[in-house]
Design a protein around this motif. Structure first.
Motif, PDB file in Angstrom:
ATOM      1  N   ASP A 127      -6.989   8.053  -7.285  1.00 43.16           N
ATOM      2  CA  ASP A 127      -6.532   9.512  -7.118  1.00 43.16           C
ATOM      3  C   ASP A 127      -7.787  10.113  -6.294  1.00 43.16           C
ATOM      4  OD1 ASP A 127      -4.657   8.933  -8.622  1.00 43.16           O
ATOM      5  OD2 ASP A 127      -5.387   9.600 -10.628  1.00 43.16           O
ATOM      6  N   LEU A 128      -7.522  10.846  -5.322  1.00 41.88           N
ATOM      7  CA  LEU A 128      -8.634  11.428  -4.453  1.00 41.88           C
ATOM      8  C   LEU A 128      -7.965  13.129  -4.472  1.00 41.88           C
ATOM      9  CD1 LEU A 128      -9.114   9.132  -1.705  1.00 41.88           C
ATOM     10  CD2 LEU A 128     -10.717   9.735  -3.294  1.00 41.88           C
ATOM     11  N   SER A 149     -13.434  18.365  10.898  1.00 43.75           N
ATOM     12  CA  SER A 149     -14.287  17.147  10.563  1.00 43.75           C
ATOM     13  C   SER A 149     -14.503  17.331   9.053  1.00 43.75           C
ATOM     14  CB  SER A 149     -15.714  17.788  11.007  1.00 43.75           C
ATOM     15  OG  SER A 149     -16.678  16.677  10.957  1.00 43.75           O
ATOM     16  N   GLY A 150     -14.161  15.826   8.687  1.00 46.47           N
ATOM     17  CA  GLY A 150     -14.355  15.575   7.291  1.00 46.47           C
ATOM     18  C   GLY A 150     -13.181  15.680   6.686  1.00 46.47           C
ATOM     19  N   GLN A 151     -12.138  15.986   7.119  1.00 48.96           N
ATOM     20  CA  GLN A 151     -10.550  16.264   6.499  1.00 48.96           C
ATOM     21  C   GLN A 151      -9.721  15.036   7.105  1.00 48.96           C
ATOM     22  OE1 GLN A 151      -9.503  20.185   7.286  1.00 48.96           O
ATOM     23  NE2 GLN A 151      -9.747  20.264   4.941  1.00 48.96           N
ATOM     24  N   TRP A 152      -9.171  14.126   6.293  1.00 47.00           N
ATOM     25  CA  TRP A 152      -8.343  13.311   6.948  1.00 47.00           C
ATOM     26  C   TRP A 152      -7.045  13.149   6.261  1.00 47.00           C
ATOM     27  CZ3 TRP A 152      -9.990  11.392  11.488  1.00 47.00           C
ATOM     28  CH2 TRP A 152     -11.389  11.729  11.737  1.00 47.00           C
ATOM     29  N   LEU A 153      -6.051  12.794   7.163  1.00 49.17           N
ATOM     30  CA  LEU A 153      -4.474  12.788   6.611  1.00 49.17           C
ATOM     31  C   LEU A 153      -4.435  11.353   5.873  1.00 49.17           C
ATOM     32  CD1 LEU A 153      -2.474  13.700   9.562  1.00 49.17           C
ATOM     33  CD2 LEU A 153      -3.213  15.143   7.747  1.00 49.17           C
ATOM     34  N   VAL A 154      -3.757  11.416   4.606  1.00 49.46           N
ATOM     35  CA  VAL A 154      -3.754  10.004   3.996  1.00 49.46           C
ATOM     36  C   VAL A 154      -2.181   9.834   3.917  1.00 49.46           C
ATOM     37  CG1 VAL A 154      -5.905  10.068   2.622  1.00 49.46           C
ATOM     38  CG2 VAL A 154      -3.832  11.100   1.582  1.00 49.46           C
ATOM     39  N   SER A 161      -3.630  23.884 -11.903  1.00 53.76           N
ATOM     40  CA  SER A 161      -3.384  22.501 -11.629  1.00 53.76           C
ATOM     41  C   SER A 161      -4.190  22.047 -10.504  1.00 53.76           C
ATOM     42  CB  SER A 161      -1.793  22.228 -11.095  1.00 53.76           C
ATOM     43  OG  SER A 161      -1.438  22.966 -10.029  1.00 53.76           O
ATOM     44  N   ASP A 162      -4.171  20.787 -10.447  1.00 49.85           N
ATOM     45  CA  ASP A 162      -5.046  19.970  -9.440  1.00 49.85           C
ATOM     46  C   ASP A 162      -4.037  19.152  -8.572  1.00 49.85           C
ATOM     47  OD1 ASP A 162      -7.444  20.697 -10.101  1.00 49.85           O
ATOM     48  OD2 ASP A 162      -7.836  19.485 -11.530  1.00 49.85           O
ATOM     49  N   SER A 163      -4.090  18.785  -7.263  1.00 50.91           N
ATOM     50  CA  SER A 163      -3.329  18.094  -6.501  1.00 50.91           C
ATOM     51  C   SER A 163      -4.180  16.827  -5.930  1.00 50.91           C
ATOM     52  CB  SER A 163      -2.961  18.782  -5.418  1.00 50.91           C
ATOM     53  OG  SER A 163      -2.094  20.011  -5.857  1.00 50.91           O
ATOM     54  N   TYR A 164      -3.819  15.674  -6.214  1.00 50.05           N
ATOM     55  CA  TYR A 164      -4.432  14.527  -5.874  1.00 50.05           C
ATOM     56  C   TYR A 164      -3.528  13.635  -4.757  1.00 50.05           C
ATOM     57  CZ  TYR A 164      -7.179  15.283  -9.817  1.00 50.05           C
ATOM     58  OH  TYR A 164      -7.884  15.827 -10.598  1.00 50.05           O
ATOM     59  N   ALA A 165      -4.004  12.844  -4.058  1.00 53.08           N
ATOM     60  CA  ALA A 165      -3.631  11.805  -3.149  1.00 53.08           C
ATOM     61  C   ALA A 165      -3.516  10.557  -4.196  1.00 53.08           C
ATOM     62  CB  ALA A 165      -4.328  11.657  -1.902  1.00 53.08           C
ATOM     63  N   LEU A 166      -2.429   9.781  -4.135  1.00 58.36           N
ATOM     64  CA  LEU A 166      -2.550   8.821  -5.223  1.00 58.36           C
ATOM     65  C   LEU A 166      -2.396   7.610  -4.231  1.00 58.36           C
ATOM     66  CD1 LEU A 166      -2.161   7.425  -7.860  1.00 58.36           C
ATOM     67  CD2 LEU A 166       0.218   7.698  -7.792  1.00 58.36           C
ATOM     68  N   ILE A 184       1.026  -1.221   0.120  1.00 62.84           N
ATOM     69  CA  ILE A 184       0.060   0.060   0.027  1.00 62.84           C
ATOM     70  C   ILE A 184       0.876   1.375   0.025  1.00 62.84           C
ATOM     71  CG2 ILE A 184      -1.880   1.079   1.324  1.00 62.84           C
ATOM     72  CD1 ILE A 184      -2.321  -1.556   2.708  1.00 62.84           C
ATOM     73  N   SER A 185       0.595   2.172  -1.030  1.00 62.02           N
ATOM     74  CA  SER A 185       1.270   3.361  -0.905  1.00 62.02           C
ATOM     75  C   SER A 185       0.704   4.599  -1.024  1.00 62.02           C
ATOM     76  CB  SER A 185       2.748   3.137  -1.986  1.00 62.02           C
ATOM     77  OG  SER A 185       1.813   3.224  -3.412  1.00 62.02           O
ATOM     78  N   VAL A 186       0.929   5.529  -0.469  1.00 65.09           N
ATOM     79  CA  VAL A 186       0.135   6.993  -0.629  1.00 65.09           C
ATOM     80  C   VAL A 186       1.256   8.049  -0.948  1.00 65.09           C
ATOM     81  CG1 VAL A 186      -1.250   8.365   0.418  1.00 65.09           C
ATOM     82  CG2 VAL A 186      -1.318   6.095   1.113  1.00 65.09           C
ATOM     83  N   GLN A 187       0.958   8.767  -2.093  1.00 64.73           N
ATOM     84  CA  GLN A 187       1.816   9.911  -2.286  1.00 64.73           C
ATOM     85  C   GLN A 187       0.921  11.226  -2.945  1.00 64.73           C
ATOM     86  OE1 GLN A 187       4.428   9.236  -5.540  1.00 64.73           O
ATOM     87  NE2 GLN A 187       3.296   7.511  -6.435  1.00 64.73           N
ATOM     88  N   SER A 188       1.335  12.357  -2.714  1.00 66.59           N
ATOM     89  CA  SER A 188       0.705  13.434  -3.153  1.00 66.59           C
ATOM     90  C   SER A 188       1.248  13.825  -4.571  1.00 66.59           C
ATOM     91  CB  SER A 188       1.083  14.543  -2.272  1.00 66.59           C
ATOM     92  OG  SER A 188       0.594  14.301  -0.877  1.00 66.59           O
TER      93      SER A 188
END
Length: 161
Positions: free
Chosen positions: A144-145, A156-161, A77-82, A61-65
Motif C-alpha cells: 500500500d502506497l 519530478s518524483g510523482q509516477w503513475l502506477v 480518508s486516505d487513498s492508496y495504490a494497492l 501483478i495488479s495495481v488499483q486505487s
C-alpha cells in the motif's frame, strides 16, 4: 510515465506466465522512481524463482486505487495504490514468513537475503506498508502506497502506477 510496464514480466522464465492488471484511472504516487522500481523488481524476481520449473507457473501483478475511510465521523480518508504481486509457487513456510524481510535472511543457495529487506525499507521510506501471505498454493506480496493528489501530468518524483 507509468511505473509499471512490460519489463517487470521480462524477468520471468519463459515457462512462467505473467499478467499485469492496472485500472483505467490514473493513480499518482510521490516516490523515488528508481527506488520503487527496485523494490518491486526484487519481489518479481523472487516470484520468478518461486515458479521456475513449474509447468504452469504464473506471476500476477495488479495495481488499483483504494480509498480507506479512517474516521467515519470526520469523513477523513486516505487513498492508496494497492500493488499485489502473486505467484503460484510452493509458498513460504509459515514458520519463516515473519523473517522474510529481515536483512541477510535467505533460503536460497547463493542468496544474499537483501532483496526483500531492501524492498521493505524502500516501501517504508515512501510511507507505505508491505505484507506477505503465503500457503502451499503460492505467495502474495501486497504493498500500500499513499497516493498524491496533484493535477495534470506527474512532476519530478510523482509516477503513475
Amino acid at each position: 510515465m507509468k511505473l509499471f510496464d512490460e519489463k517487470f514480466c521480462h524477468n520471468l522464465p519463459q515457462s512462467a506466465h505473467c499478467t499485469l492488471q492496472t485500472e483505467d484511472t490514473t493513480a499518482l504516487v510521490l516516490c523515488d522512481r528508481l527506488e520503487l522500481e527496485q523494490a518491486l523488481l526484487n519481489i518479481v524476481i523472487n516470484a520468478a524463482h518461486a515458479v521456475a520449473g513449474i509447468e504452469c507457473g504464473k506471476v500476477s501483478i495488479s495495481v488499483q486505487s483504494l480509498v480507506t475511510t479512517l474516521d467515519p465521523h470526520s469523513g477523513i480518508s486516505d487513498s492508496y495504490a494497492l500493488i499485489s504481486i502473486q505467484d503460484n509457487g510452493c509458498g513460504i513456510p509459515e514458520e519463516i514468513q515473519d523473517k522474510v524481510f529481515e536483512p541477510f535472511f535467505t533460503t536460497k543457495k547463493g542468496g544474499t537475503g537483501l532483496g526483500l529487506a531492501t524492498s521493505y525499507r524502500i516501501v517504508e521510506d515512501h510511507d507505505g506498508v508491505i505484507g506477505v501471505d503465503s500457503s502451499e498454493l503460492g505467495t502474495s506480496f501486497v504493498i500500500d502506497l499513499p497516493l498524491s493528489y496533484s493535477e495534470g501530468e506527474p512532476t519530478s518524483g510523482q509516477w503513475l502506477v
